[in-house]
Design a protein around this motif. Structure first.
Motif, short mmCIF file in Angstrom:
data_model
loop_
_atom_site.label_atom_id
_atom_site.label_comp_id
_atom_site.label_asym_id
_atom_site.label_seq_id
_atom_site.Cartn_x
_atom_site.Cartn_y
_atom_site.Cartn_z
N MET A 187 6.68 4.03 -12.43
CA MET A 187 5.44 3.76 -13.17
C MET A 187 5.66 2.78 -14.32
O MET A 187 4.75 2.03 -14.68
CB MET A 187 4.81 5.05 -13.66
N GLN A 188 6.84 2.78 -14.92
CA GLN A 188 7.12 1.80 -15.96
C GLN A 188 7.17 0.39 -15.38
O GLN A 188 6.81 -0.57 -16.06
CB GLN A 188 8.44 2.11 -16.67
N ALA A 226 2.42 0.57 -13.24
CA ALA A 226 1.61 1.78 -13.36
C ALA A 226 0.39 1.77 -12.43
O ALA A 226 -0.30 2.78 -12.33
CB ALA A 226 1.16 1.98 -14.81
N GLN A 227 0.13 0.66 -11.78
CA GLN A 227 -1.03 0.58 -10.90
C GLN A 227 -0.69 0.79 -9.43
O GLN A 227 -1.53 0.58 -8.56
CB GLN A 227 -1.73 -0.76 -11.08
N GLN A 228 0.51 1.21 -9.15
CA GLN A 228 0.88 1.48 -7.77
C GLN A 228 -0.01 2.59 -7.20
O GLN A 228 -0.38 3.52 -7.91
CB GLN A 228 2.34 1.94 -7.68
N LEU A 237 3.68 5.77 -4.50
CA LEU A 237 4.55 6.50 -5.42
C LEU A 237 5.10 7.75 -4.74
O LEU A 237 6.30 8.05 -4.83
CB LEU A 237 3.79 6.89 -6.70
N ALA A 238 4.22 8.49 -4.08
CA ALA A 238 4.63 9.74 -3.42
C ALA A 238 5.69 9.46 -2.36
O ALA A 238 6.70 10.17 -2.29
CB ALA A 238 3.41 10.41 -2.79
N GLU A 239 5.48 8.43 -1.58
CA GLU A 239 6.46 8.07 -0.54
C GLU A 239 7.79 7.67 -1.15
O GLU A 239 8.86 8.06 -0.68
CB GLU A 239 5.92 6.93 0.32
N ALA A 240 7.75 6.91 -2.23
CA ALA A 240 8.97 6.41 -2.86
C ALA A 240 9.83 7.52 -3.44
O ALA A 240 11.06 7.42 -3.46
CB ALA A 240 8.63 5.40 -3.95
#
Length: 160
Positions: free
Chosen positions: A18-19, A22-24, A29-32
């Motif tokens: 997110m740093q 933050a707009q992902q 994000l969950a997959e990563a």
């Protein structure tokens, strides 16, 4: 407030991602990090609610908006009144040209990062903030010639 030891490897991975952006999408994000989307969302919501994530902002280059000059001002205050520091911090918080300010140790009391449209406007701001203010004993201005490193993510370290 959550401390580093309260953050697990999923939290740390999320904070690192997110740093960077933050707009992902939540799914990305969950997959990563290897979580379901709902679990990822709950973790991010908790990180926001507990203040680990202070806020999410767009970082705009000052030159783009007509602020080509950047300065660091080192300020030494008089210590005669009990509320000198608190009063000065309130003044700096309210000043649009002041982007950041820190109460520091050493020879100075404050380090202030500010922007200006030109040297004339900087001079006017400095007179108003520091020259005529009786709380200020002295100040020193460092004009930024070139930014070497831009605002960077906070290093994400494993739990202690």
């Amino acid at each position: 407030m959550i401390r580093n030891r309260d953050l697990d490897s999923f939290d740390l991975k999320l904070l690192g991602l997110m740093q960077a952006d933050a707009q992902q999408a939540m799914a990305a994000l969950a997959e990563a990090v290897g979580l379901s989307v709902p679990a990822c969302y709950r973790r991010i919501r908790r990180l926001r609610q507990t203040g680990v994530i202070q806020r999410e902002v767009a970082i705009v280059r000052p030159k783009t908006l007509g602020w080509p000059l950047s300065m660091i001002v080192l300020v030494t205050l008089e210590r005669e009144r009990a509320h000198t520091m608190e009063d000065m911090m309130a003044v700096l918080r309210a000043e649009p040209e002041v982007l950041e300010a820190w109460n520091v140790t050493g020879d100075h009391d404050l380090a202030v990062r500010m922007v200006a449209r030109d040297m004339e406007s900087y001079d006017e701001t400095v007179k108003r903030l520091f020259v005529i203010d009786e709380r200020v004993r002295n100040f020193q201005t460092l004009v930024v010639i070139r930014q070497i490193k831009e605002l960077s993510p906070v290093p994400v370290a494993a739990n202690d």
